[in-house]
Design an enzyme around this catalytic site. Structure first.
Site, PDB file in Angstrom:
ATOM      1  N   CYS A  58      -7.174  41.549  -0.630  1.00  8.29           N
ATOM      2  CA  CYS A  58      -7.013  42.476   0.495  1.00  8.29           C
ATOM      3  C   CYS A  58      -7.653  41.888   1.746  1.00  8.29           C
ATOM      4  CB  CYS A  58      -7.667  43.814   0.160  1.00  8.29           C
ATOM      5  SG  CYS A  58      -7.774  44.909   1.597  1.00  8.29           S
ATOM      6  N   SER A 103     -12.600  40.694   3.801  1.00  3.17           N
ATOM      7  CA  SER A 103     -11.576  40.530   2.775  1.00  3.17           C
ATOM      8  C   SER A 103     -12.220  40.667   1.400  1.00  3.17           C
ATOM      9  CB  SER A 103     -10.946  39.145   2.940  1.00  3.17           C
ATOM     10  OG  SER A 103      -9.908  38.946   2.029  1.00  3.17           O
ATOM     11  N   LYS A 104     -11.431  40.812   0.375  1.00  2.00           N
ATOM     12  CA  LYS A 104     -11.950  40.816  -0.996  1.00  2.00           C
ATOM     13  C   LYS A 104     -10.801  40.559  -1.950  1.00  2.00           C
ATOM     14  CE  LYS A 104     -15.897  41.613  -3.185  1.00  2.00           C
ATOM     15  NZ  LYS A 104     -17.264  41.398  -2.698  1.00  2.00           N
ATOM     16  N   GLY A 105     -11.100  39.973  -3.091  1.00  3.95           N
ATOM     17  CA  GLY A 105     -10.065  39.725  -4.084  1.00  3.95           C
ATOM     18  C   GLY A 105     -10.549  40.126  -5.462  1.00  3.95           C
TER      19      GLY A 105
END
Ligand code: NAD
Length: 467
Positions: A58, A103-105
């Site tokens: 994201c 952001s992050k995953g």
């Protein structure tokens, strides 16, 4: 358990802070909404069968690029969690003034169910999917480790990027938290735990804060409980015990807790946990199976360093710690936050407290782009200057400088010293600014002040780029 997602809970906290800003409703809506989330299903043939894995990355806000945030491996990973974690990164990056959007995953996988070589194939496939969509790129999107991932996974990702972009001279900066010798930087692995230690020290350097939390005396001897004994929880408790003489009286893991009112030897407990997978039978303290029930015991400092939503409306009223330092992301639900504030529990919020990781990641990224380690150019010159200074002092006074001072000067400054100094400066500076905002604007708690500080900076960024 809270019945709202981490993103909803975070947005409610943002709404509270917006009242202390001049940000318009439409801009606030833009800031709060995630820009884009890429959902992916990919297959890897393992153990004679095609396994489909689900993952997400994201991008919450691109007001600054690259965007930054970790990649989590967990069997419970889901889209709503990733979006909430990405939002927290946006605010965290703004507070500590690293030049990144958020952001992050995540990948829905239980890393313990797979052999190392299998995990490598899964990670490389996931990385390929993200790299070909610029979701991993030194200038666009730079991941880092999070729960369930570490230096090993970051090395595989960096290698996959190198294979797919052999001519990118800055390729190593595509991900941070890499191993030393593979573009990593000294001090990154322990950075989040180190940051927790520095921010607690900063808290205890303010007599008004000590008084507000109903503490007597300084940090020494304070009773600390840590939930989650992984990278962040282990390092935070290790440093607090070894360097600040705190008593680690409880360590809460998902397989059970270890409790000892006289203090647990962190290093020995860690070795035991790594070997046996649980604290059961560990001589360092009493084993208690239901670790979550221990969150409500009496401690001076409680450090949740595991997962989200562990303090929620079901247990918040019973929390007895004076100070909670959120090492994990989102460990306290919105409702629980309200209850704790009402009960006078002081909380150093996640977006401030656990920023040590992203701060040292920033140093690693800069170092990768500079292609030279920090301190390399000036080290010898500084040593010569120190030697001249010692000679001058000895000549003028006619006395010899004691060896202990001479040795300190003669050793010079290593890169790790610079990293620690930079981390200490940035995280404590952020704490001071948030604290000042809280006092100046009559904001009731540190979390709301932290969000206000972040929102003001993000709003300026949006306004200057004309969005
Ligand atoms: P990790 O995987 O190294 O460790 C997490 C630990 O928590 C594991 O030992 C696990 O067994 C334990 N755990 C999981 N669920 C639990 C539960 N319900 N009760 C008790 N223990 C539980 O992960 P980490 O990197 O230490 O991350 C921990 C938290 O810190 C996460 O919320 C993460 O987002 C946050 N964080 C990590 C970093 C970083 O640099 N690694 C940076 C900022 C924030």
């Amino acid at each position: 358990m809270s019945n709202q997602s981490l993103l909803e809970s975070t947005n409610k906290l943002v709404d509270k802070a917006l009242k202390y800003t001049n940000i318009s409703e439409d801009l606030a809506y833009r800031i709060k909404s995630p820009n884009a989330t890429y959902s992916i299903n990919f297959g890897v043939k393992l153990r004679g069968k095609l396994h489909t894995f689900q993952g997400w990355r994201c991008v919450h806000s691109e007001h600054l690029e690259p965007v930054k945030g970790g990649i989590r491996y967990s069997p419970e990973a889901n889209l709503a969690e990733v979006e909430g974690l990405a939002a927290l990164m946006t605010y965290k990056n703004a507070i500590v003034e690293v030049p990144y959007g958020g952001s992050k995953g995540a990948l829905r996988v239980n890393p313990h169910e797979w052999e190392v070589h299998e995990l490598e194939r899964i990670t490389r496939r996931f990385a390929q999917e993200l790299i070909k969509r610029d979701m991993i790129d030194p200038a666009r999107n730079v991941p880092a480790p999070d729960m369930g991932t570490g230096t090993r996974e970051m090395a595989w990702i960096a290698d996959e990027y190198r294979i797919m972009n052999p001519a990118d001279i800055n390729g190593r900066a595509c991900v941070t938290g890499k191993p030393l010798g593979k573009g990593g930087i000294a001090g990154r692995v322990e950075a989040t735990g180190r940051g927790i230690q520095y921010i607690i020290r900063e808290f205890f350097s303010n007599p008004e804060d000590i008084k507000k939390a109903n503490f007597k005396g300084g940090l020494e001897g304070k009773k600390v409980a840590v939930q989650g004994f992984g990278n962040v929880g282990y390092h935070a408790s290790k440093f607090l015990q070894e360097e600040d003489a705190c008593k680690i009286v409880a360590v809460l893991e998902h397989t059970g807790a270890l409790v000892n009112p006289d203090g647990i030897n962190v290093e020995k407990a860690k070795q035991y946990l790594s070997k046996h997978g649980s604290f059961e039978g560990c001589e360092q303290g009493k084993f208690i199976k239901d670790s979550a029930s221990l969150l409500t015991e009496k401690y001076d400092i409680l450090i949740p360093a595991a997962v989200e939503d562990v303090i929620n409306s079901s247990n918040a009223e019973n929390i007895k710690a004076n100070l909670i330092v959120e090492a994990a992301n989102g460990p306290i639900s919105f409702e629980a936050d309200e209850i704790l504030n009402k009960n006078g529990v002081i909380i150093i919020p996640d977006i401030l407290a656990n920023s040590g990781g992203v701060i040292v990641s920033y140093f690693e990224w800069v170092r990768n782009l500079r292609h030279i380690r920090f301190g390399r150019l000036e080290k010898r010159r500084n040593l010569e200057q120190m030697k001249t200074l010692i000679d001058a002092v000895e000549t003028m006074t006619g006395k010899t400088m004691p060896e202990k001072f001479k040795n300190q000067f003669a050793n010079g400054v290593e890169e790790i010293d610079l990293i620690r100094s930079g981390l200490d400066d940035m995280i404590c500076d952020a704490y001071r600014k948030v604290r000042e905002a809280m006092i100046e604007h009559n904001i009731p708690d540190l979390r709301t002040a932290a969000f206000k500080t972040a929102l003001d900076k993000i709003a300026i960024s949006y306004e200057t780029i004309g969005l």
